[in-house]
Design an enzyme around this catalytic site. Structure first.
Site, short mmCIF file in Angstrom:
data_model
loop_
_atom_site.label_atom_id
_atom_site.label_comp_id
_atom_site.label_asym_id
_atom_site.label_seq_id
_atom_site.Cartn_x
_atom_site.Cartn_y
_atom_site.Cartn_z
CB SER A 1 1.27 5.02 7.17
OG SER A 1 0.68 5.10 5.89
CG ASN B 1 -2.06 1.00 1.10
OD1 ASN B 1 -1.92 1.98 0.39
ND2 ASN B 1 -3.15 0.76 1.79
CG ASP B 2 1.47 3.18 3.66
OD1 ASP B 2 0.43 3.73 3.25
OD2 ASP B 2 1.61 2.74 4.81
CB VAL B 3 5.97 0.45 -0.65
CG1 VAL B 3 6.42 0.26 0.77
CG2 VAL B 3 5.16 -0.74 -1.13
CB VAL B 4 2.56 1.26 -4.78
CG1 VAL B 4 3.51 0.12 -5.05
CG2 VAL B 4 1.36 0.78 -3.99
#
Lengths: 97, 472
Positions: free
Chosen positions: B438, B397-400
């Protein structure tokens, strides 16, 4: 035997060694290496053995006993999980740099 | 057992063996820092540990309690062996935290025994015993909290106004008590209370400090914290090594202390967080400040995705921790093998903090049997997304999240991300519509070329396998 300035020398050289040894580690090995270094500080076991082996009071024996149990857990557990992780790196023919 | 050897000979044997152990540890760590030699590295270090443990039985300092020592080693060792063999790969980070905490606790126990024995120590020895005691104890209780959080035993972060002030106050009290213990042990001030009581309160407060320091830290930051406690335990072991005049402990502890500090910095950098930020800021609370994302998420059926991927030239898979939780990595690899047979180019893109720790996802994919040459890290793969027909996001999720590139108000602004939004089609496999670890809304999910495939990772991957097979 190990005192004063000699101790400081050992401390300094060991600190540089630790830094240099892993300075160029690839990201894929961060977790196994953290686990591996976790295993290495399991050497606290020998200190805990000495502490328990020289304890003369009941309190000392109890605390020393707990110390040895914890230290043995650190050493053995650290080894087992590190070995299991790295085993898989080998199994898949790990040649990637 | 010390009776078998004259003390001088025994001492010499112990010292020589510790030298060998230190050599094996350093070589082992060195070998562990390269993928090719990593496996042999831990075995080298293992031999070092075995030699040191066995030879310590003839150490002249050990004069009694042999049965207790063997029993304790057996109890701790068997328990750790049993848990270590059984733990799932996804749960590795918290197990490392647990074993690390035990090491910190052992260092603290050594300090306690030495301080309680009340034997005459040098100024340096007593001071280092106390410093090592504080570090070891904080590492112990802090690691246990980290374990509890990652294991899901502790669900929420406890934060309140003035928390940092309270922690600072607690630290000051612990340090002050440490100073009192040192001065009392050296006979420079008269004892105010029984030494054992003071020492017990000192350790109790240090335990509390580790708990209150770690509780407010969010789950996403835990890997950095575990790494930090790992370094701290190393340091504590080194300090207690000075107290016991034990060269193996000094060298191994200090090496781990500095190597662990470096690792902590590398991890924090990979997550775009400074160490101070991790320890003292309230990540997750500020998340709402991020700009609202407009648009709607567009769902898609597995059959359509199957067709899309079967006729693609190039598919890039972006796995995240969600995939590991669903135990979907085996199915995903099966799906990829099908695609490869059809002539589709398949690659895996791994973000440095995919999984719970840097490198964790590589371990999980390796477990599923994915060969290394298909796995690329962020720098290698980012330019390739533009040429990819499909980017398949599974549990990441957050890493993209492209807002890391664009939205200055976002808490993750500046974090290096995988540019999955550049791919021609983006398929996101996700359980529901919620936000990531996050708590930040992901702009990628609302893009025109993005479709959402809702469902459990493993089930969705199975459906995709069927869909690709159905294409024929």
């Amino acid at each position: 035997m190990i005192d004063g300035i000699i101790a400081l020398y050992i401390f300094m050289l060991a600190a540089f060694t630790g830094y240099e040894v892993i300075a160029r580690v690839p990201v894929i090995l961060h977790t196994p290496l953290m686990s591996g270094s976790n295993f290495v500080h399991g050497i606290v076991l020998v200190g805990a053995m000495v502490a328990l082996g020289s304890a003369e009071t009941t309190t000392g024996r109890i605390v020393g006993f707990i110390g040895v149990v914890l230290a043995a857990g650190n050493a053995v557990g650290g080894y087992v999980v590190t070995e299991r992780m790295l085993e898989m790196f080998r199994a898949s023919g790990g040649k990637k740099k | 057992m010390s009776g078998f050897f004259p003390p001088a000979l025994a001492k010499g044997l112990v010292d020589a063996s510790y030298l060998l152990t230190a050599f094996l540890f350093i070589m082992g760590l060195k070998r562990m820092s390269s993928p090719v030699t990593a496996k042999s590295g831990v075995i080298w270090a293992g031999w070092g540990m075995l030699v040191a443990t066995l030879v310590t039985f003839i150490d002249p300092q050990i004069t009694a309690n042999y049965i207790l020592i063997v029993t304790a080693i057996f109890a701790g060792g068997v328990l750790a062996w049993w848990t270590g063999k059984r733990v799932a790969m996804t749960d590795m980070p918290q197990m490392i935290a647990l074993y690390n905490g035990m090491g910190g606790g052992a260092a603290a126990a050594i300090a306690a025994v030495e301080l309680l024995s009340g034997q005459a120590h040098s100024r340096a020895a007593v001071s280092l015993a106390v410093v090592g005691a504080i570090i070891g104890t904080v590492s112990f209780s802090g690691s246990m909290i980290a374990f509890g959080k990652l294991q899901g035993l502790i669900k929420r972060s406890f934060r309140f106004r003035g928390q940092q002030f309270l922690n600072a106050l607690l630290l000051a009290v612990v340090v002050a008590m440490g100073v009192v213990i040192v001065l009392t042990a050296l006979g420079m001030i008269a004892p105010q209370a029984s030494a054992a009581t003071v020492i017990a309160i000192f350790f109790g407060l240090a335990l509390v400090l580790g708990v209150t320091m770690t509780l407010p830290i969010g789950g996403a930051d835990m890997p950095v914290v575990i790494s930090l406690y790992n370094a701290l335990t190393g340091l504590a072991v080194g300090f207690e090594g000075f107290v016991l005049q034990n060269a193996a402990m000094i060298i191994a502890g200090t090496v781990v202390g500095s190597a662990g500090t470096l690792l902590t910095q590398l991890m924090a950098k990979a997550m775009n967080r400074s160490l101070g930020n991790v320890l003292f800021s309230n990540f997750g609370e500020a998340a709402q400040a991020g700009g609202a994302v407009t648009g709607a998420m567009k769902p898609i059926e597995a059959a359509d995705v199957g067709v899309m991927m079967a006729f693609a030239q190039k598919v890039i898979v972006v796995p995240g921790y969600g995939m590991a939780v669903a135990q979907a990595q085996h199915k995903v690899w099966e799906l990829c093998q099908l695609l490869i047979e059809r002539g589709v180019t398949v690659k895996f893109a791994i973000h440095p903090v995919a999984g719970r720790m840097p490198g964790h996802m590589n371990v999980l994919l390796a477990e599923a049997g994915v060969p290394y040459d298909l796995i690329s890290d962020l720098d290698e793969i980012n330019a390739e997304f533009e040429t990819a027909d499909v980017a398949l996001i599974i549990g990441a999720n957050d890493v993209v999240n492209p807002v890391a590139r664009t939205d200055k108000s976002s808490p993750i602004y500046g974090m290096p991300i995988l540019n999955a939004d550049k791919a021609k089609n983006v398929i996101v496999i996700k359980r529901g519509q919620g936000t990531g670890f996050s708590g930040i809304e992901n702009a990628l999910f609302f893009l025109d070329q993005t479709r959402m495939l809702y469902g459990d990772g493993q089930k969705a991957a199975s459906e995709l396998i069927q869909a690709v097979k159905a294409v024929g």
